[in-house]
Design a protein around this motif. Structure first.
Motif, PDB file in Angstrom:
ATOM      1  N   CYS A 106       0.833  -1.211   0.000  1.00 18.81           N
ATOM      2  CA  CYS A 106       0.000   0.000   0.000  1.00 18.81           C
ATOM      3  C   CYS A 106       0.864   1.256   0.000  1.00 18.81           C
ATOM      4  O   CYS A 106       0.576   2.219  -0.719  1.00 18.81           O
ATOM      5  CB  CYS A 106      -0.928  -0.002   1.210  1.00 18.81           C
ATOM      6  SG  CYS A 106      -2.293  -1.171   1.105  1.00 18.81           S
ATOM      7  N   LEU A 107       1.919   1.263   0.802  1.00 19.38           N
ATOM      8  CA  LEU A 107       2.792   2.441   0.886  1.00 19.38           C
ATOM      9  C   LEU A 107       3.456   2.730  -0.463  1.00 19.38           C
ATOM     10  O   LEU A 107       3.470   3.883  -0.929  1.00 19.38           O
ATOM     11  CB  LEU A 107       3.855   2.228   1.963  1.00 19.38           C
ATOM     12  CG  LEU A 107       3.394   2.338   3.420  1.00 19.38           C
ATOM     13  CD1 LEU A 107       4.500   1.878   4.363  1.00 19.38           C
ATOM     14  CD2 LEU A 107       2.981   3.764   3.749  1.00 19.38           C
ATOM     15  N   CYS A 108       3.997   1.691  -1.090  1.00 16.44           N
ATOM     16  CA  CYS A 108       4.692   1.883  -2.370  1.00 16.44           C
ATOM     17  C   CYS A 108       3.735   2.320  -3.475  1.00 16.44           C
ATOM     18  O   CYS A 108       4.045   3.229  -4.256  1.00 16.44           O
ATOM     19  CB  CYS A 108       5.419   0.596  -2.771  1.00 16.44           C
ATOM     20  SG  CYS A 108       6.837   0.191  -1.729  1.00 16.44           S
ATOM     21  N   LEU A 109       2.570   1.685  -3.553  1.00 13.14           N
ATOM     22  CA  LEU A 109       1.609   2.051  -4.582  1.00 13.14           C
ATOM     23  C   LEU A 109       1.028   3.443  -4.321  1.00 13.14           C
ATOM     24  O   LEU A 109       0.793   4.208  -5.258  1.00 13.14           O
ATOM     25  CB  LEU A 109       0.481   1.017  -4.647  1.00 13.14           C
ATOM     26  CG  LEU A 109       0.839  -0.318  -5.303  1.00 13.14           C
ATOM     27  CD1 LEU A 109      -0.317  -1.309  -5.175  1.00 13.14           C
ATOM     28  CD2 LEU A 109       1.208  -0.132  -6.772  1.00 13.14           C
ATOM     29  N   VAL A 140       7.892   1.600  -8.231  1.00  9.00           N
ATOM     30  CA  VAL A 140       7.155   0.673  -9.094  1.00  9.00           C
ATOM     31  C   VAL A 140       7.708  -0.743  -8.966  1.00  9.00           C
ATOM     32  O   VAL A 140       6.958  -1.712  -8.798  1.00  9.00           O
ATOM     33  CB  VAL A 140       7.193   1.147 -10.560  1.00  9.00           C
ATOM     34  CG1 VAL A 140       6.662   0.068 -11.492  1.00  9.00           C
ATOM     35  CG2 VAL A 140       6.377   2.423 -10.730  1.00  9.00           C
ATOM     36  N   VAL A 141       9.039  -0.874  -9.033  1.00  6.89           N
ATOM     37  CA  VAL A 141       9.648  -2.206  -8.897  1.00  6.89           C
ATOM     38  C   VAL A 141       9.376  -2.769  -7.507  1.00  6.89           C
ATOM     39  O   VAL A 141       9.045  -3.957  -7.350  1.00  6.89           O
ATOM     40  CB  VAL A 141      11.162  -2.138  -9.176  1.00  6.89           C
ATOM     41  CG1 VAL A 141      11.803  -3.499  -8.946  1.00  6.89           C
ATOM     42  CG2 VAL A 141      11.415  -1.684 -10.611  1.00  6.89           C
ATOM     43  N   ALA A 142       9.484  -1.926  -6.467  1.00  7.31           N
ATOM     44  CA  ALA A 142       9.212  -2.367  -5.102  1.00  7.31           C
ATOM     45  C   ALA A 142       7.756  -2.811  -4.959  1.00  7.31           C
ATOM     46  O   ALA A 142       7.464  -3.817  -4.289  1.00  7.31           O
ATOM     47  CB  ALA A 142       9.530  -1.250  -4.115  1.00  7.31           C
ATOM     48  N   SER A 143       6.828  -2.084  -5.586  1.00  5.42           N
ATOM     49  CA  SER A 143       5.414  -2.449  -5.514  1.00  5.42           C
ATOM     50  C   SER A 143       5.181  -3.841  -6.061  1.00  5.42           C
ATOM     51  O   SER A 143       4.461  -4.660  -5.460  1.00  5.42           O
ATOM     52  CB  SER A 143       4.568  -1.429  -6.291  1.00  5.42           C
ATOM     53  OG  SER A 143       4.666  -0.138  -5.733  1.00  5.42           O
TER      54      SER A 143
END
Length: 357
Positions: A106-109, A140-143
């Protein structure tokens, strides 16, 4: 095929021929439908129109309504991302439930959608645009890696249930989650920036520049995660078939069956499987589906893992000062979360396995 109109700003060059102010423009025109036989165009103004077949670099189409839908959907998604983040942080959860992957997904997105929404504010500043593009690449990659970790944890949970194991706490340890969820994206962005220092930025959007296939620095990880998530999701659903069949008869009633089907479909969106629609952007239908579904990952995540959780609803009532549950819809009162569904199934299988033959 590109729908264009003749833009004439009244500028002429010194020799009397058309100057820079006269050219074909896509502003306000877009392709409604196109196939091998004909193309339908639509424009928001009057002018001289034409249909151009691009043999080189295509010109981006400007669809005001599509942009408006995208902006509205992203804002709605941001609201539910914020609600989910606050719920994961402030509510008391069952010790068996591990929300680490969901929280950081949720944080990354949330941050990546917010950066895209505010892209116009720093687009004119070259250095800031490059920094934001690199940060967006990381997010984006982390998400997608957090989506993969969520899919992996769901798969491991189902596998433990199939072996009739008591679940002390679902998922992987936090140190491994953080190492994969943030360590791998940091390495990818670091290597990308070192290989091509001027690869971030742009004139229309702050993102990876397409020169020399640099966009594969994000397409590679994303496509890999999408393929793995599709495999994990299909294997998980297949593994759940005997587990759901062994649940009590009251769970298999029509209302609960519809609820479980909804959770499965919602989990399909949460795990990012619908991002595969990005490969089919030739028609407007897929464009709208791509925008609506992928902007609402936070909405589905909040509904399935927060709103359907009885403990969370109880805490909501405490915060709102509502001691009575009379206002809660019947379909929501006993709606368990995904983990509660699987825990109930696991208990049923364990009870059957422990009965003497």
């Amino acid at each position: 095929m590109t729908c264009v109109y003749w833009e004439d700003r009244g500028m002429e060059s010194e020799n009397g021929t058309g100057g820079k102010g006269r050219h074909w423009s896509v502003n306000g025109c877009w392709v409604v439908f196109s196939d091998e036989n004909y193309t339908v165009c639509s424009c928001s103004h009057l002018s001289t129109f034409a249909l151009i077949m691009q043999t080189g670099e295509t010109v981006s189409e400007d669809n005001p309504f599509l942009e408006w839908v995208n902006r509205v959907c992203v804002i709605v998604g941001l609201v539910f991302f914020a609600l989910a983040i606050l719920t994961f942080l402030l509510c008391s959860w069952n010790p068996k439930i591990n929300n680490t992957a969901r929280l950081h997904l949720c944080l990354c997105l949330f941050l990546s959608h917010l950066l895209l929404l505010l892209d116009y504010t720093y687009l004119t500043h070259k250095l800031v645009c490059s920094i934001m593009a690199g940060l967006l690449h990381f997010l984006v990659v982390a998400s997608f890696l957090w989506m993969l970790l969520e899919a992996l944890q769901l798969y491991l949970l189902v596998q433990r249930l199939s072996r009739i194991q008591i679940i002390q706490r679902e998922g992987l340890q936090k140190k491994y989650l953080f190492l994969i969820g943030y360590g791998i994206p940091l390495v990818i962005v670091g290597v990308s920036a070192a290989v091509k220092r001027d690869g971030y930025g742009g004139s229309k959007v702050c993102w990876l520049k397409p020169e020399q296939y640099f966009t594969w620095a994000v397409l590679g990880p994303v496509c890999t995660v999408l393929a793995l998530n599709w495999i994990l999701f299909c294997v998980t659903i297949w593994s759940l078939r005997p587990t759901l069949a062994n649940m009590k008869s009251d769970v298999s009633q029509s209302k609960d069956t519809r609820l479980i089907i909804f959770k499965i479909l919602a989990q399909f969106v949460i795990l990012g499987c619908t991002w595969v629609l990005g490969l089919f952007q030739s028609t407007m239908v897929f464009k709208y589906l791509f925008i609506v579904l992928n902007s609402q990952q936070g909405t589905f995540l909040y509904i399935v893992h927060c709103l359907f959780n009885k403990e969370v609803r109880d805490e909501y009532r405490k915060w709102l000062g509502c001691s009575s549950s009379s206002s809660t819809p019947d379909s929501m009162k006993e709606a368990p979360s995904v983990s509660e569904d699987l825990d109930k199934a696991g208990e049923e299988r364990q009870n059957k396995g422990s009965r003497p033959g």
